[in-house]
Write a protein that holds these residues in place. Structure first.
Motif, short mmCIF file in Angstrom:
data_model
loop_
_atom_site.label_atom_id
_atom_site.label_comp_id
_atom_site.label_asym_id
_atom_site.label_seq_id
_atom_site.Cartn_x
_atom_site.Cartn_y
_atom_site.Cartn_z
N GLU A 27 0.84 -1.20 0.00
CA GLU A 27 0.00 0.00 0.00
C GLU A 27 0.88 1.24 0.00
OE1 GLU A 27 -3.27 -0.10 -0.29
OE2 GLU A 27 -3.33 -2.28 -0.14
N THR A 28 0.43 2.28 -0.70
CA THR A 28 1.22 3.50 -0.78
C THR A 28 0.91 4.49 0.32
OG1 THR A 28 -0.38 4.46 -2.31
CG2 THR A 28 1.50 3.32 -3.28
N GLU A 29 -0.28 4.46 0.85
CA GLU A 29 -0.69 5.42 1.86
C GLU A 29 -0.42 4.90 3.27
OE1 GLU A 29 -2.05 8.59 1.21
OE2 GLU A 29 -1.38 8.06 -0.81
N THR A 30 -0.28 5.81 4.20
CA THR A 30 -0.12 5.47 5.61
C THR A 30 -1.49 5.37 6.26
OG1 THR A 30 2.00 6.61 5.70
CG2 THR A 30 0.88 6.25 7.80
N VAL A 31 -1.69 4.37 7.09
CA VAL A 31 -2.93 4.21 7.84
C VAL A 31 -2.73 4.88 9.20
CG1 VAL A 31 -4.55 2.56 8.85
CG2 VAL A 31 -3.39 2.02 6.69
N THR A 32 -3.64 5.78 9.57
CA THR A 32 -3.53 6.47 10.85
C THR A 32 -4.83 6.33 11.64
OG1 THR A 32 -4.30 8.57 9.92
CG2 THR A 32 -1.92 8.18 9.94
N ALA A 33 -4.72 6.47 12.95
CA ALA A 33 -5.91 6.40 13.80
C ALA A 33 -5.65 7.13 15.10
CB ALA A 33 -6.27 4.95 14.09
N GLU A 34 -6.74 7.57 15.71
CA GLU A 34 -6.75 8.11 17.07
C GLU A 34 -7.77 7.28 17.83
OE1 GLU A 34 -7.44 12.30 17.18
OE2 GLU A 34 -5.59 12.74 16.09
N LEU A 35 -7.30 6.50 18.80
CA LEU A 35 -8.15 5.57 19.52
C LEU A 35 -8.36 6.04 20.96
CD1 LEU A 35 -6.37 2.36 18.25
CD2 LEU A 35 -8.45 3.39 17.33
N PRO A 36 -9.60 6.02 21.44
CA PRO A 36 -9.87 6.43 22.82
C PRO A 36 -9.51 5.33 23.81
CG PRO A 36 -11.91 5.76 21.76
CD PRO A 36 -10.83 5.69 20.71
N LEU A 37 -9.06 5.75 24.97
CA LEU A 37 -8.71 4.81 26.04
C LEU A 37 -9.12 5.44 27.36
CD1 LEU A 37 -7.22 2.19 26.92
CD2 LEU A 37 -5.17 3.60 27.16
N GLU A 38 -9.96 4.75 28.10
CA GLU A 38 -10.38 5.22 29.42
C GLU A 38 -9.46 4.58 30.46
OE1 GLU A 38 -14.26 5.29 32.39
OE2 GLU A 38 -14.33 4.14 30.53
N VAL A 39 -8.91 5.40 31.35
CA VAL A 39 -8.02 4.89 32.39
C VAL A 39 -8.71 5.10 33.74
CG1 VAL A 39 -5.76 5.13 33.50
CG2 VAL A 39 -5.97 5.38 31.02
N LEU A 40 -8.87 3.97 34.44
CA LEU A 40 -9.52 3.97 35.75
C LEU A 40 -8.46 3.84 36.84
CD1 LEU A 40 -12.43 1.52 34.89
CD2 LEU A 40 -12.48 4.02 34.87
N PRO A 41 -8.82 4.25 38.09
CA PRO A 41 -7.85 4.16 39.19
C PRO A 41 -7.45 2.73 39.49
CG PRO A 41 -9.95 5.10 39.97
CD PRO A 41 -10.10 4.78 38.52
#
Length: 131
Positions: free
Chosen positions: A117-131
């Motif tokens: 593939e010629t293009e870069t795959v990007t993402a922003e993934l949410p992550l919830e952090v608990l105590p």
């Protein structure tokens, strides 16, 4: 006047060709990252993401880079946590180690190059952090 029309026609033909080439090269639209577990705890964590194609098939052997883990969803983009690649697991799963020092909403930014593939795959993934 004919020269202007000829130039305009040439320009439009070139622009159409460029637009067609751009849409053909936009391969990253068929790929996406998913975070396996969207909840973590304060402290040392193993984070796993899955890279899949448009049909839902896992994508192995991608080159993962441009990693960043921050608290941008809570308005604190300057609050970052160290993130280190650990290993590629079977079936297009990629594991990372993160030391999360604060509870709240985090964002994992990730990019990958996929063989063929010629293009870069990007993402922003949410992550919830608990105590």
């Amino acid at each position: 006047m004919n020269d202007r029309l000829a130039m305009l026609a040439s320009f439009l033909a070139s622009a159409s060709l460029l637009l067609l080439m751009t849409s053909v090269l936009a391969a990253d639209e068929g790929f996406r990252f998913e975070i396996v577990d969207e909840v973590a705890t304060v402290g040392d964590n193993a984070l796993t993401v899955r890279l899949i194609d448009a049909e839902g098939n896992s994508v192995p052997r991608a080159v993962i880079y441009a990693l960043r883990l921050d608290m941008a969803p809570d308005g604190m983009a300057a609050m970052t946590a160290p993130l280190q690649p650990v290993e590629e697991l079977d079936d297009g799963l990629y594991r990372f180690r993160a030391d999360l020092m604060m509870e709240g909403n985090w964002r994992l930014q990730i990019a990958a190059k996929i063989q063929g593939e010629t293009e870069t795959v990007t993402a922003e993934l949410p992550l919830e952090v608990l105590p």
